[in-house]
Scaffold this active site. Sequence first.
Site, short mmCIF file in Angstrom:
data_model
loop_
_atom_site.label_atom_id
_atom_site.label_comp_id
_atom_site.label_asym_id
_atom_site.label_seq_id
_atom_site.Cartn_x
_atom_site.Cartn_y
_atom_site.Cartn_z
CG HIS A 247 76.96 94.53 58.65
ND1 HIS A 247 77.81 93.10 59.80
CD2 HIS A 247 75.94 93.86 58.10
CE1 HIS A 247 78.18 92.68 58.81
NE2 HIS A 247 77.34 92.74 57.89
C1 BDR Z 1 78.53 96.90 55.71
O1 BDR Z 1 78.44 96.80 54.11
C2 BDR Z 1 77.89 97.12 53.31
O2 BDR Z 1 77.72 96.11 51.83
C3 BDR Z 1 76.74 96.76 55.03
O3 BDR Z 1 75.31 97.68 53.85
C4 BDR Z 1 77.85 97.20 55.83
O4 BDR Z 1 77.20 98.77 55.61
C5 BDR Z 1 79.24 95.81 56.62
O5 BDR Z 1 80.38 95.45 56.27
#
Ligand code: BDR
Length: 327
Positions: A247
């Site tokens: 992400h």
């Molecule tokens: C987001 O949540 C976090 O666990 C990850 O680093 C990312 O920023 C994804 O939903």
Amino acid sequence: KIPVWLDCDTGNDDAFAILLSAFHPRVNLLGISTVHGNAPLAWTTHNTLGILDILHVYNVKVYPGEEAPLVNEARFALDIHGKTGIGGIQLPQSPTNRPVTHPSYLDAMHHAIMQHQDQICLVSTGTSTNIARLITKYPHVVDKIKYISVMGGSFGMGNASPFAEFNFHTDPHASKLVMAKLQDKMILTSLNLSHKIVADEHVRRSIYSELDQSKNSQLRRGFYEILMFYSNKYGCGDGEFKGPPLHDPIAVYSLLPVVDDDFAAYGYKCVKRKLDVVLEGDRMGASVVVNEELELDEDEDGGVIIGQDLDKQKFWKAILDALHAAE
Ligand code: BDR
Ligand code: CA
């Protein structure tokens, strides 16, 4: 170069956002603030310092931010990111990089924004708590920021609940405030986009070819292990995912098509919508479109730029080039 401030909660995917913002030739990384999220603040800070150490980056200061959401209790994602908040790698116990607490992260961000006003872009890859505090303490910065690229939100799906993405779900009050004040400057990487850009086997192999050890540095191996840990947590292979969705670096990368105003060059597809964030009930933390029927004028009416797709090969090439530059 684009002056960038990164606000992150360094877990496995944030590490790649640090890599890309420190080594993309178009990005001038001014500083990093850390926030609670994937793990408690002390760990996300430690992980950030450790990642900078293994990248041999010693000129970017790291400022610890907020330990808890504005209203809700802190909740972490150690199930995904491992018990240190960054599974798969042993980072230095006492990193050479040290956290900076004077000035505070708020004053440091404010200073950077005033020094680079109208050009500076914020990238937020964790909960929005720090950004919410910043615009509360220094409301005038809203006009000085060029863009804020946020990883968060989801539409018709979720990963922290059936309706909400983790960063928005963990501090919905902060996300709502930041959305209200900054949505006309916001670029959003929601789960709907990040789930399209998974590190499949081909990508994983190109990051670390186990057949030809000689080509692979210690650093490359470290990032490969971070990716593989994440991959295993996502149950990649036979399930829904062919690889882990990475992400956070997408939020860094998405600045490029928007700042360049050249979506075609990056295969970037997006829509513009007015958004809000739900505070309570089953849908807490859900990002919702305000008045779906509203036809926004792309140039005039503002609204969040919501990424829908991008050229995946170019994105992964940017990650590989950054690794190469860091080696
Ligand atoms: C987001 O949540 C976090 O666990 C990850 O680093 C990312 O920023 C994804 O939903
Ligand atoms: Ca994150």
